[in-house]
Design an enzyme around this catalytic site. Structure first.
Site, PDB file in Angstrom:
ATOM      1  N   GLU A  85       0.846  -1.214   0.000  1.00 33.67           N
ATOM      2  CA  GLU A  85       0.000   0.000   0.000  1.00 33.67           C
ATOM      3  C   GLU A  85       0.870   1.248   0.000  1.00 33.67           C
ATOM      4  OE1 GLU A  85      -3.386  -0.110   2.633  1.00 33.67           O
ATOM      5  OE2 GLU A  85      -3.489   2.073   2.677  1.00 33.67           O
ATOM      6  N   LYS A 280      -7.802  -1.184  11.028  1.00 26.82           N
ATOM      7  CA  LYS A 280      -7.171  -1.604   9.753  1.00 26.82           C
ATOM      8  C   LYS A 280      -5.920  -0.747   9.514  1.00 26.82           C
ATOM      9  CE  LYS A 280      -6.453  -1.573   5.138  1.00 26.82           C
ATOM     10  NZ  LYS A 280      -5.533  -0.706   4.405  1.00 26.82           N
ATOM     11  N   ASP A 296       3.783 -14.715  11.472  1.00 22.64           N
ATOM     12  CA  ASP A 296       2.521 -15.177  10.904  1.00 22.64           C
ATOM     13  C   ASP A 296       1.474 -14.065  11.040  1.00 22.64           C
ATOM     14  OD1 ASP A 296       0.069 -16.370  10.429  1.00 22.64           O
ATOM     15  OD2 ASP A 296       0.541 -18.208  11.496  1.00 22.64           O
ATOM     16  N   HIS A 393      -2.430  10.177   0.250  1.00 23.26           N
ATOM     17  CA  HIS A 393      -2.674   8.932  -0.469  1.00 23.26           C
ATOM     18  C   HIS A 393      -2.472   9.105  -1.961  1.00 23.26           C
ATOM     19  CE1 HIS A 393      -4.845   5.361   1.350  1.00 23.26           C
ATOM     20  NE2 HIS A 393      -4.228   5.949   2.338  1.00 23.26           N
TER      21      HIS A 393
HETATM   22  C1  MEV Z   1      -6.000   3.043   4.846  1.00 20.87           C
HETATM   23  O1  MEV Z   1      -5.263   1.910   4.471  1.00 20.87           O
HETATM   24  C2  MEV Z   1      -6.054   3.167   6.339  1.00 20.87           C
HETATM   25  C3  MEV Z   1      -6.935   4.315   6.871  1.00 20.87           C
HETATM   26  O2  MEV Z   1      -8.244   4.206   6.341  1.00 20.87           O
HETATM   27  C4  MEV Z   1      -6.944   4.169   8.372  1.00 20.87           C
HETATM   28  C5  MEV Z   1      -7.903   5.076   9.078  1.00 20.87           C
HETATM   29  O3  MEV Z   1      -8.934   5.489   8.493  1.00 20.87           O
HETATM   30  O4  MEV Z   1      -7.632   5.350  10.272  1.00 20.87           O
HETATM   31  C6  MEV Z   1      -6.395   5.636   6.457  1.00 20.87           C
END
Ligand code: MEV
Length: 440
Positions: A85, A280, A296, A393
């Site tokens: 990513e 995430k 793992d 991003h």
């Molecule tokens: C993207 O991979 C992760 C985010 O969505 C985490 C978040 O919203 O805190 C930017």
């Protein structure tokens, strides 16, 4: 039309590839070319990778990046991260540097206990089962001695075994619930070997237990397996600074930033839709280091998310508060990791990653990885509550789009420069490439 095949695993690698490309690809030669392009020219290294799993046909590359400037308990680290990513390593590096100038990360390991269970069915009197368990428990431990000897020499081993009655949930269902200390090993093989031995001993000894009826003697072992839920293999990482120090420019005060940040974390604490995305983002950092260090990541993922839901509602893994003008941000997370055994002594890049991290113990690695998660979350919340996430991003995504269009290095340089002051969208990048190419 696809077709099935018998004895595929027994074919040579080249025959496997022949079958795959002939069966599935319109252009068999081109597919074969791509697969072979990723083979390593060093035959020994390639063989090592071939033998990690069954039916290897090629290697699957991920970038290995590094995030420098992580000060953890006053020691500096450069953290290796394997991830696809685009903005993750950049965000980690930025967070590492930010906290380097504010005292760094403070971490500690809270506990390191791992769990395994033998699940079995017993039809009979629970009191007699309890008596049997008390008598057989020392033998359960005794009969694993050949498995545990080395681990015990180093200070680890079986911590305890309990008999658990689960008959309220499933008729006749009981567990041997065992806890382990596996030191620098992740311990999956060690724990599973112990559990399978417990099961054998338990079943065999039951046949000779005089108080049992003939039916009671027939203990039915369902399965023996470690648990990836490790709420007692827990690590904590924290950062803190005066609220004023949160501000990097004078346009917004540190206090305003801190309050908004804390609010964003509070939202993830109470709102599962947000908590999942929040966590995430944490796992972006954690998985990348888990993977780079040969651990793992599926086990870590499963355990972490179960922990996030331990109170019956899925919630944030991180927490934040402002106390006496001090901003505090921390994570508490279960991480079962190893720095010996498994891939750690086999994969050359894993060995390199561990050396880069000063050859950490499993306890040290737990702390480093918790920091990677906290830093990643800091970067995400910081962006989300200020500029928004898309700015960073899309800047990183720019390179992916340029690569899709096979931009030359000169084109890349020109367009990266152009998009420093222009908003990156897919169509804007396509338009800019076309314009640039039309000019030349
Ligand atoms: C993207 O991979 C992760 C985010 O969505 C985490 C978040 O919203 O805190 C930017």
């Amino acid at each position: 039309m696809s077709k099935s095949i018998a004895g595929f695993s027994k074919l040579s690698k080249s025959k496997k590839i022949d079958w795959i490309v002939d069966t599935y690809f319109a252009n068999a030669e081109s597919a074969k070319g791509i697969l072979k392009q990723y083979w390593n020219s060093d035959e020994k290294l390639q063989q090592l990778h071939d033998e990690f799993i069954e039916n290897t046909i090629t290697n699957y590359y991920l970038p290995l990046g590094v995030a420098p400037n992580f000060l953890i308990n006053d020691k500096l680290y450069t953290i290796p991260m394997a991830i696809e990513e685009s903005s993750v390593v950049a965000a980690a590096s930025k967070a590492g540097k930010f906290w380097l100038d504010r005292g760094g990360f403070i971490t500690n390991v809270i506990s390191t206990t791992k769990i395994g269970q033998v699940h079995f069915v017993f039809k009979g009197d629970f009191e007699k089962l309890g008596q049997f368990f008390d008598i057989v428990k020392p033998k359960l431990i005794q009969e694993t001695k050949s498995i545990t000897a080395n681990m015990e020499k180093r200070g680890g081993g079986i911590l305890n075994i309990e008999l658990i009655d689960k008959t309220e949930d499933i008729n006749g269902y009981y567990q041997l619930h065992a806890s382990f200390e596996t030191l620098d090993a992740m311990g999956a093989n060690f724990i599973n070997s112990c559990l399978e031995q417990f099961a054998k001993t338990f079943k065999n000894e039951a046949l000779n237990f005089d108080l049992f009826s003939e039916e009671e003697k027939q203990i039915d072992i369902i399965m023996s397996i470690l648990s990836n839920y490790v709420p007692d293999c827990l690590v904590r990482a924290e950062v803190s600074c005066h609220v004023d120090e949160l501000s990097e420019n004078s346009s917004v005060s540190g206090r305003v930033l801190a309050e908004k940040f804390v609010r964003a974390v509070n939202i993830a604490e109470i709102e599962p839709y947000r908590a999942v995305t929040h966590n995430k983002g944490i796992m972006n950092g954690i998985d990348a280091v888990v993977l780079a260090t040969g651990n793992d990541f599926r086990a870590v993922e499963a355990g972490v998310h179960a922990y996030a839901a331990r109170k019956g509602k899925y919630s944030s893994l991180t927490h934040a508060k402002i106390e006496d003008d001090t901003f505090k941000f921390w994570i508490e997370i279960p991480l079962a990791l190893g720095t010996v055994g498994g891939l750690t002594s086999l994969h050359p890049l894993v060995k390199l990653a561990l050396e880069l991290l000063h050859k950490p113990s499993a306890r040290e690695l737990m702390q480093i990885i918790a920091v990677a998660g906290l830093a990643q979350n800091f970067g995400a919340i910081r962006s989300l509550t200020t500029t928004g996430i898309q700015q960073g991003h899309m800047k990183m995504h720019l390179m992916n789009i340029l690569n899709q269009f096979e931009a030359t290095n000169v084109e890349k340089q020109t367009l990266v420069e152009y998009f420093k002051n222009n908003t990156v969208t897919h169509s804007a990048v396509v338009e800019a490439i076309q314009k640039l190419r039309a000019k030349n």
